[in-house]
Every structure is written in structure tokens, then in C-alpha cells.
Design an enzyme around this catalytic site. Structure first.
Site, PDB file in Angstrom:
ATOM      1  N   ASP A 180     -19.642   2.046   0.908  1.00  0.00           N
ATOM      2  CA  ASP A 180     -18.406   1.835   1.775  1.00  0.00           C
ATOM      3  C   ASP A 180     -17.330   1.154   0.953  1.00  0.00           C
ATOM      4  O   ASP A 180     -17.197   1.603  -0.138  1.00  0.00           O
ATOM      5  CB  ASP A 180     -18.825   0.981   2.859  1.00  0.00           C
ATOM      6  CG  ASP A 180     -18.116   1.230   4.202  1.00  0.00           C
ATOM      7  OD1 ASP A 180     -17.188   0.771   4.147  1.00  0.00           O
ATOM      8  OD2 ASP A 180     -18.701   1.847   5.018  1.00  0.00           O
ATOM      9  N   HIS A 212     -14.389  -2.934   6.220  1.00  0.00           N
ATOM     10  CA  HIS A 212     -15.144  -1.987   7.028  1.00  0.00           C
ATOM     11  C   HIS A 212     -16.601  -2.015   6.509  1.00  0.00           C
ATOM     12  O   HIS A 212     -17.591  -2.288   7.239  1.00  0.00           O
ATOM     13  CB  HIS A 212     -14.632  -0.478   6.684  1.00  0.00           C
ATOM     14  CG  HIS A 212     -15.339   0.639   7.417  1.00  0.00           C
ATOM     15  ND1 HIS A 212     -16.465   1.179   6.894  1.00  0.00           N
ATOM     16  CD2 HIS A 212     -15.029   0.921   8.624  1.00  0.00           C
ATOM     17  CE1 HIS A 212     -16.720   2.146   7.790  1.00  0.00           C
ATOM     18  NE2 HIS A 212     -16.000   2.161   8.954  1.00  0.00           N
ATOM     19  N   SER A 378     -19.184   4.643  12.938  1.00  0.00           N
ATOM     20  CA  SER A 378     -19.261   3.681  11.759  1.00  0.00           C
ATOM     21  C   SER A 378     -20.135   2.330  12.266  1.00  0.00           C
ATOM     22  O   SER A 378     -20.923   1.823  11.279  1.00  0.00           O
ATOM     23  CB  SER A 378     -17.877   3.096  11.305  1.00  0.00           C
ATOM     24  OG  SER A 378     -17.245   4.362  10.406  1.00  0.00           O
TER      25      SER A 378
END
Length: 490
Positions: A180, A212, A378
Site C-alpha cells: 500500500d 491509507h 479498501s
């Protein structure tokens, strides 16, 4: 054009319908691109045919770099002679040599170079490199509920919406690779179990500047926010602070994670990784369709990694995106607190299971205590990655006196799907599995979780049949009722 494409590529193209062949020439490898991705100009991923050895691949890569250097030298001379802007090309970027099952490289090449490359007999196909990004999510205020949902069969209520029932050793002995934007490894919720693995984008820092990846890591293995609260986290940074990156960087990140896993397996066999129980990986990212990325993820699964990937946030068919369309990973759609398919979640036959993905609170960047609440597939995928780690940790370690045969990724995927809560979600298209993730309700006995879930399916069927029989009796159909009830008892 008939007969010009490599026969080995044809099944891949049939499977990957969003891929197009945008350049075909006699005796030349096809150049592929995605219809739903943004290409990076003059950037390519070159994949070798099966049977090409690592030695041959290295010789080819040296050859292409020599060609690139020669072409660039000529270009520089022209630029010095004439006053016009002339772009420079970077040449070879990454090389891929993945467990003997995937060989290739990526780079930034002039058209003259790539035309020579595609005519080399060792090349199967060339794919245009494209942009990859975090799956965009909305930020809202809220409290975590996803952990509670995956530990209860029934719909959450005021008494259960914030109660996570779990086995305390969940995640112990398992390595989780988060591919990521990186991870805030100093966050208190990781209790020192998070480490920096690898930064793939050239020139980028070993830090999550986006948040994230940290959020995903917290859902997988955080003390407060995680499914598998004792798993180890390894940050594999493939996306920059902006949340964007390249397909070739992602491919390289998957390769690095798989190689790290294989090293851990080897160390465990030597007795140097006491209590090691396996590796899981999460990819909550996406772009267009990429034959190469899907293939590499499947190769990582083939060497023993358990992979969870996000289905995507386009309210569209997950098969049209990568890595959501990979065959052997677990592709995860997003559900809501009200047990609905999240309005943004992708769907379709490539979606294997759903997990909470709306208003999920987890770890963040900015401090050791930062948290944030965001939404997306996600956020759903890390729940499944955490469950993979959780279930692996319930097995005896490979160096234990109670060691059992290793659970393969295919077996784990089948088991996770078989115990999922069925037909609870609304707004699920007919071609999409209506399955919601479940952790076994706090049990620490994996065999009982799997066996008990199947028994419950039988019990639920019998209960439903009994209810229907009772209804027949209420309607006065006594004779039919008695006959059927006797048959059930028999």
C-alpha cells in the site's frame, strides 16, 4: 491478423476482457493495454515466455539496456545539434524473477527500443505500464463496528454493535504484508509488531505520508482496531504520498513480499523462526485491468501466501479491475452496518465475500495515537486479511509437537467461504455471492469452527423445513403435515 498472437496469450486475453491488443505485427509479441486505466507514456512491462531461464532473462535485460544506451546516445547528439525539446528515456526500471514462475522486467523505453524488444523470441507479451491508486474513500465521523460484525452471525443491535468476540491468540506467529502507501509503524496500536519492509517507488521515503496503508494495517493487526491482534505487520510501500503509483511498482512489491515469505518459510524449517505459522497479504488498491498483476498475485498465492484484495469502489463488475480479478486471491466487497452492499462496492462473480467497509475506524498518520474513520472496499479487504491471519494462528506452529499439514491458500479460501454467513446482505446482484465474513464467534478451535459452521447449515435447513411443516398444520393440512413429519423423523 489471425494466427499472429502467441497461443499462450489468447486464454489470458479471453479472461481479461478489459484488456485490448493495441498493436499487432507479424512475428512480434503483442502490446496490451487496459481500457479502464491511465497509461504511463512510453512505460512498459515485458513478460517472458514460460521456459525462459533466469540466465537467459538476465542476458536479455543486458541486451535491452545496451540498445537503450545506444539509442539514447544518438538522441543526445541530435539534441546538441538542434535546438528542440527531446524527451529522455530512463531505460530499465525493475526486473522480475519470481519463484521460477514469472520472469520479466519494466522500463521507460523509446519506441525504437520497444519494437526490437517485441521481436525477441523470448518475449510472450508487453503490457503498457499504468497508474494504480488507493481506492478512494470518504472520511466521516463514526465508531468502529466492523470487528463486531464479523464475530456475530445475527444482525448487530444496540447490545452487540461494539462487541468483538475473538480468540486472544489471534494472529500470533503470522506475518501480514500490507502492500500500500506504507505504515505508521510507530503507532501505539501496533505494540512494536510493525516493521518497515520495503519501499518500491524510486527516491521515496520509508514513511506513510498518505494514511491509507496505516489504516489498512490497523484493521488487520492493531491492538484495538485489528482482527488479528497479535500478527506482525510489514509495510510494503508501492504507492506514493499522493496515493498513486505505477503497475510495475505494485508488481515488484508483490514479488518482494512473496520472496520475504519464502525466506521466512526457509528460516522456520531451519528452526530460526520459532512459532512461524505463515504469511498473509493485503492489497487495497486498484487501477485498470492488468494481466501481469493478476498473474503475479496468483503466483504469490501459489508459493503459499494468503492474499486478500479489494473488489473496488466503482459499483461495477470486479472482474474488470486488477488485482480484484485475480483468480486465487480472496476478492472482498464492502458491506454496511445495516447489512447492505455498500453503494460503491464492486460486485460480480470475481467477488468472493463481503466484509464491513463503510465508516471503519482505524489507525492513521500524524502521531502515534492518530485514528481516522473512512470507507471503501479498501477497508473491507483488511478484515479478510486479518481473518486469514487469525485462522492461520489457530493452527499449531510448524515446529510444534502438534504440527499438522499446512493449510494451503486454496483450502483456506474454501473454508472461509464455507463458514461465511449466507444470504444476509441486501442489494446483492444475482451473479454475486451473498456471503458475509465470520470469525467463528470467538472459538479458538479451527476444526470446530469449520465443522460447526457446516452443522449449523444443516440445522438451519432442518429448522426451516420444520417451520414450513408447522405452517401446513396451521392451515389445517393435518394429513400432509403428519406424513411429511414422519418422513423427516425417519
Amino acid at each position: 491478423m489471425k494466427g499472429l498472437l502467441s497461443l499462450s496469450v489468447l486464454p489470458v486475453l479471453a479472461y481479461a476482457s478489459p484488456m485490448i491488443v493495441d498493436s499487432i505485427h507479424q512475428n512480434a509479441a503483442p502490446i496490451l493495454s487496459s481500457t479502464n486505466a491511465k497509461d504511463i507514456p512510453d512505460s512498459y512491462i515485458v513478460v517472458f515466455k514460460k521456459g525462459v531461464t533466469s540466465t537467459s532473462a538476465l542476458a536479455h535485460q543486458n541486451w535491452v539496456q545496451d540498445i537503450h544506451t545506444s539509442v539514447e546516445s544518438k538522441r543526445m547528439k541530435k539534441r546538441n545539434q538542434f535546438t528542440f525539446k527531446n524527451e529522455a528515456f530512463d531505460g530499465l526500471k525493475h526486473t522480475f524473477d519470481f519463484a521460477g514462475g514469472f520472469l520479466g522486467y519494466s522500463g521507460h523505453f523509446d519506441e525504437e527500443v520497444i519494437e526490437q524488444v517485441r521481436r525477441h523470441p523470448d518475449v510472450e507479451y508487453i503490457e503498457r505500464d499504468s497508474e494504480v491508486h488507493t481506492l478512494k474513500a470518504a472520511t466521516e465521523n463514526g465508531a468502529p463496528w466492523g470487528l463486531a460484525r464479523i464475530s456475530h452471525r445475527d444482525k448487530l443491535n444496540f447490545g452487540t454493535f461494539n462487541k468483538y468476540i475473538y480468540a486472544s491468540q489471534g494472529g500470533e506467529g503470522v506475518d501480514a504484508y500490507v502492500i500500500d502507501t506504507g505504515t505508521n509503524i510507530d503507532h501505539v496500536d501496533f505494540e512494536g509488531r510493525a516493521s518497515w519492509g520495503k519501499t518500491i517507488p524510486q527516491g521515496d521515503d520509508d514513511v506513510d505520508g498518505n494514511g491509507h496503508g496505516t489504516h489498512c494495517s490497523g484493521t488487520i493487526a492493531g491492538k484495538k482496531y485489528g482482527v488479528a491482534k497479535k500478527a506482525n505487520v510489514y509495510a510494503v510501500k508501492v504507492l506514493r504520498t499522493s496515493g498513486s503509483g505505477t503497475m510495475s511498482d505494485v508488481v515488484k512489491g508483490v514479488q518482494w513480499a512473496a520472496e520475504s515469505h519464502l525466506k521466512s518459510v526457509a528460516e522456520a524449517k531451519k528452526g530460526n523462526r520459532k512459532g512461524f505459522k505463515g504469511s498473509v497479504a493485503n492489497m487495497s488498491l486498484g487501477g485498470g485491468k492488468s494481466v501481469t498483476l493478476d498473474r503475479v498475485v496468483d503466483q504469490a498465492v501459489a508459493v503459499g501466501m494468503h492474499f486478500a484484495v479489494a473488489a473496488g469502489n466503482d459499483n461495477a463488475d470486479a472482474c474488470n479491475y486488477s488485482p480484484a480479478g485475480s483468480k486465487n486471491s480472496i476478492t472482498v466487497g464492502a458491506s454496511t452496518l445495516a447489512d447492505e452492499r455498500a453503494y460503491f462496492s464492486n460486485f460480480g462473480k470475481c467477488t468472493d465475500i463481503f466484509a464491513p467497509g463503510l465508516n471503519i475506524q482505524s489507525t492513521w498518520i500524524g502521531s502515534k495515537h492518530a485514528v481516522n474513520t473512512i470507507s471503501g472496499t479498501s477497508m473491507a479487504s483488511p478484515h479478510i486479511c486479518g481473518l486469514l491471519a487469525y485462522f492461520l494462528s489457530l493452527q499449531p506452529a510448524s515446529d510444534s509437537a502438534f504440527a499438522v499439514a499446512e493449510i494451503t491458500p486454496a483450502e483456506m479460501k474454501e473454508n472461509m467461504i464455507s463458514i461465511a454467513s449466507k444470504d444476509l446482505l441486501s442489494d446483492i446482484p444475482s451473479d454475486t455471492p451473498n456471503l458475509l465474513a465470520w470469525n467463528g464467534g470467538g472459538s479458538d478451535d479451527y476444526k470446530k469452527i469449520i465443522g460447526g459452521a457446516r452443522e449449523n447449515d444443516t440445522t438451519e435447513f432442518s429448522s426451516t423445513l420444520t417451520e414450513k411443516l408447522e405452517k401446513l398444520a396451521e392451515e389445517g393440512l393435518t394429513a400432509i403435515y403428519n406424513e411429511l413429519k414422519d418422513a423427516v423423523v425417519a
